[in-house]
Design a protein around this motif. Structure first.
Motif, PDB file in Angstrom:
ATOM      1  N   UNK A  21       0.800  -1.236   0.000  1.00  0.00           N
ATOM      2  CA  UNK A  21       0.000   0.000   0.000  1.00  0.00           C
ATOM      3  C   UNK A  21       0.828   1.280   0.000  1.00  0.00           C
ATOM      4  N   UNK A  22       1.997   1.266   0.620  1.00  0.00           N
ATOM      5  CA  UNK A  22       2.792   2.489   0.725  1.00  0.00           C
ATOM      6  C   UNK A  22       3.838   2.625  -0.372  1.00  0.00           C
ATOM      7  N   UNK A  23       3.907   1.663  -1.250  1.00  0.00           N
ATOM      8  CA  UNK A  23       4.850   1.769  -2.360  1.00  0.00           C
ATOM      9  C   UNK A  23       4.342   2.818  -3.347  1.00  0.00           C
ATOM     10  N   UNK A  24       5.255   3.565  -3.972  1.00  0.00           N
ATOM     11  CA  UNK A  24       4.854   4.611  -4.915  1.00  0.00           C
ATOM     12  C   UNK A  24       4.404   3.998  -6.238  1.00  0.00           C
ATOM     13  N   UNK A  25       3.183   4.326  -6.637  1.00  0.00           N
ATOM     14  CA  UNK A  25       2.633   3.833  -7.904  1.00  0.00           C
ATOM     15  C   UNK A  25       2.933   4.807  -9.041  1.00  0.00           C
ATOM     16  N   UNK A  26       2.742   6.100  -8.790  1.00  0.00           N
ATOM     17  CA  UNK A  26       2.890   7.108  -9.846  1.00  0.00           C
ATOM     18  C   UNK A  26       3.659   8.310  -9.306  1.00  0.00           C
ATOM     19  N   UNK A  27       4.586   8.796 -10.138  1.00  0.00           N
ATOM     20  CA  UNK A  27       5.265  10.064  -9.885  1.00  0.00           C
ATOM     21  C   UNK A  27       4.849  11.014 -10.998  1.00  0.00           C
ATOM     22  N   UNK A  28       4.349  12.185 -10.593  1.00  0.00           N
ATOM     23  CA  UNK A  28       3.942  13.181 -11.582  1.00  0.00           C
ATOM     24  C   UNK A  28       4.342  14.547 -11.059  1.00  0.00           C
ATOM     25  N   UNK A  29       5.351  15.139 -11.668  1.00  0.00           N
ATOM     26  CA  UNK A  29       5.877  16.393 -11.148  1.00  0.00           C
ATOM     27  C   UNK A  29       6.402  16.190  -9.743  1.00  0.00           C
ATOM     28  N   UNK A  30       5.901  16.986  -8.815  1.00  0.00           N
ATOM     29  CA  UNK A  30       6.319  16.853  -7.413  1.00  0.00           C
ATOM     30  C   UNK A  30       5.444  15.882  -6.632  1.00  0.00           C
ATOM     31  N   UNK A  31       4.426  15.341  -7.271  1.00  0.00           N
ATOM     32  CA  UNK A  31       3.492  14.439  -6.581  1.00  0.00           C
ATOM     33  C   UNK A  31       3.964  12.993  -6.639  1.00  0.00           C
ATOM     34  N   UNK A  32       3.847  12.312  -5.516  1.00  0.00           N
ATOM     35  CA  UNK A  32       4.093  10.878  -5.435  1.00  0.00           C
ATOM     36  C   UNK A  32       2.826  10.221  -4.891  1.00  0.00           C
ATOM     37  N   UNK A  33       2.242   9.347  -5.673  1.00  0.00           N
ATOM     38  CA  UNK A  33       0.967   8.730  -5.323  1.00  0.00           C
ATOM     39  C   UNK A  33       1.201   7.268  -4.980  1.00  0.00           C
ATOM     40  N   UNK A  34       0.828   6.875  -3.779  1.00  0.00           N
ATOM     41  CA  UNK A  34       1.020   5.497  -3.345  1.00  0.00           C
ATOM     42  C   UNK A  34      -0.046   4.592  -3.971  1.00  0.00           C
ATOM     43  N   UNK A  35       0.211   3.291  -3.889  1.00  0.00           N
ATOM     44  CA  UNK A  35      -0.782   2.343  -4.389  1.00  0.00           C
ATOM     45  C   UNK A  35      -2.080   2.448  -3.589  1.00  0.00           C
ATOM     46  N   UNK A  36      -1.978   2.666  -2.289  1.00  0.00           N
ATOM     47  CA  UNK A  36      -3.189   2.802  -1.478  1.00  0.00           C
ATOM     48  C   UNK A  36      -4.001   4.015  -1.916  1.00  0.00           C
ATOM     49  N   UNK A  37      -3.325   5.124  -2.173  1.00  0.00           N
ATOM     50  CA  UNK A  37      -4.029   6.340  -2.589  1.00  0.00           C
ATOM     51  C   UNK A  37      -4.639   6.183  -3.968  1.00  0.00           C
ATOM     52  N   UNK A  38      -3.920   5.539  -4.875  1.00  0.00           N
ATOM     53  CA  UNK A  38      -4.446   5.335  -6.230  1.00  0.00           C
ATOM     54  C   UNK A  38      -5.656   4.412  -6.204  1.00  0.00           C
ATOM     55  N   UNK A  39      -5.590   3.362  -5.390  1.00  0.00           N
ATOM     56  CA  UNK A  39      -6.714   2.440  -5.284  1.00  0.00           C
ATOM     57  C   UNK A  39      -7.930   3.148  -4.685  1.00  0.00           C
ATOM     58  N   UNK A  40      -7.705   4.009  -3.697  1.00  0.00           N
ATOM     59  CA  UNK A  40      -8.811   4.765  -3.099  1.00  0.00           C
ATOM     60  C   UNK A  40      -9.438   5.709  -4.115  1.00  0.00           C
TER      61      UNK A  40
END
Length: 400
Positions: A21-40
């Protein structure tokens, strides 16, 4: 009868989110989105669609460049039991109206875009001209108003939705994605890909690229995600193995090299012109040694890669570019070079696991095992396919 709901394409995200869940799924600019956040975020989209009456089997269209919203909406649609219809972000309003009507789309998500590429304006005009599509959600960027009416704000309506959702089960032979392909004549036709088609192409990375979830890759995403190549090899392939996607909305060689250095990119996928661009952008300011030390896999498709590009890239980066062959109807990979072996320049490699191929001559006769055909000859992938009258192609899964 449910054959195997566990192979629903949405599981590529949810399974990895549950494990990492805490692994980074997407990096976009300065944003890092975790798998948990993307799934939510995908769960919010699924809840929104169900609240608007979208039912399993319905089609939902998506016009979006390489930004995180593409992935959250894509997987949210699948979680809701609907099929994703990714549209080329360059389509004009009349073309969009055709695609919405032809696919029987019931809802449509579209990025607002930029002043240079006003995706939202064309999408809104196309939506209003299409009958049967009842829901439109504008993914706002603050750059290019849709104009002519008041489309619903995606951010506003999705924020009201719960972050949990129980994925609606679908038969693995149900349609997961509809990819439009122009072919050679007439209007573009929708290739309907089943859940097991799309799902099976993603974990094929184990055999194709020695992908390992314990040592996940970092992918630079420069190919458009609305296209089968980027969607499968980068997005779905990365999520299948818990990798990280560094998104670049529009390819620019020097910026791509900076992203590769800043994020220690290990996996690059591009078309021949992109490889030429990267080589041309190398100068004394670029730490080529560090790029080469990080890069593990380089993949090319879309057109044959010139032998000189093969040689130059291997000399500078120390990595052999792998080439393959595919098409929208095969989800898309059908054959690929063998990882760890020197490729035969100009070859499309060998069939991937689960795919059979044969050579056929110009008169459609069998070329035979080990046969040779002329330049007009064809290599036919026989995963199977049957016409869907008036719509395009319905593509069964690989033989099991």
């Amino acid at each position: 009868m449910m054959l195997s709901p566990s192979r629903n394409v949405s599981r590529l995200l949810t399974d990895t989110a549950s494990r990492h869940p805490e692994r980074t799924a997407i990096v976009f600019g300065d944003d890092r989105i975790t798998y948990a956040a993307l799934d939510a975020a995908a769960n919010r989209v699924a809840n929104l669609l169900v609240s608007r009456g979208i039912k399993p089997g319905d089609k939902v269209a998506l016009s979006c460049p390489n930004v995180p919203h593409f992935s959250s909406v894509y997987f949210g649609i699948l979680k809701a039991g609907a099929a994703v219809v990714p549209l080329n972000a360059l389509l004009r309003s009349g073309e969009i109206a055709y695609h919405l009507a032809d696919s029987d789309a019931k809802a449509y998500f579209a990025s607002e875009g930029t002043p240079e590429l006003p995706i939202g304006q064309a999408a809104w005009e196309g939506f209003r001209a299409a009958e049967g599509c009842t829901e439109f959600f504008l993914i706002e960027s603050g750059a290019a108003p849709a104009g002519g009416g008041t489309p619903e704000s995606y951010q506003a309506v999705v924020a009201e939705q719960p972050v949990t959702f129980r994925t609606l089960e679908r038969d693995e032979d149900d349609t997961a994605v509809v990819l439009y392909t122009s072919g050679t004549t007439g209007h573009a036709k929708g290739a309907e890909l089943r859940h097991r088609n799309v799902y099976d192409n993603a974990p094929a990375g184990t055999d194709l690229f020695a992908s390992d979830p314990e040592h996940p890759d970092t992918y630079l995403c420069v190919l458009p995600l609305f296209h089968a190549f980027g969607q499968t090899v980068i997005q779905n392939g990365a999520f299948a193995f818990g990798g990280t996607i560094v998104m670049q909305p529009r390819f620019e060689a020097q910026a791509a090299l900076r992203l590769m250095l800043d994020h220690d990119v290990t996996f690059f996928v591009g078309v021949p012109t992109m490889y030429s661009g990267l080589l041309a952008a190398l100068d004394d300011t670029v730490d080529v040694a560090r790029l080469a030390a990080n890069l593990r896999v380089a993949v090319a498709g879309g057109a044959a890669l010139p032998a000189e590009i093969h040689k130059q890239f291997k000399d500078r980066f120390g990595v052999t570019i792998l080439e393959g062959y595919g098409l929208s109807e095969t989800s898309p990979i059908a054959s690929f070079s063998r990882f760890g072996e020197e490729p035969r320049v100009g070859s499309i490699g060998v069939p991937i696991p689960g795919v059979e191929m044969k050579l056929i001559r110009d008169d459609w006769s069998d070329g035979g095992v080990g046969g040779v055909v002329g330049v007009a000859g064809r290599a036919a992938a026989v995963e199977g396919g049957c016409a869907r009258p008036g719509r395009g192609w319905r593509v069964p899964s690989s033989p099991r």
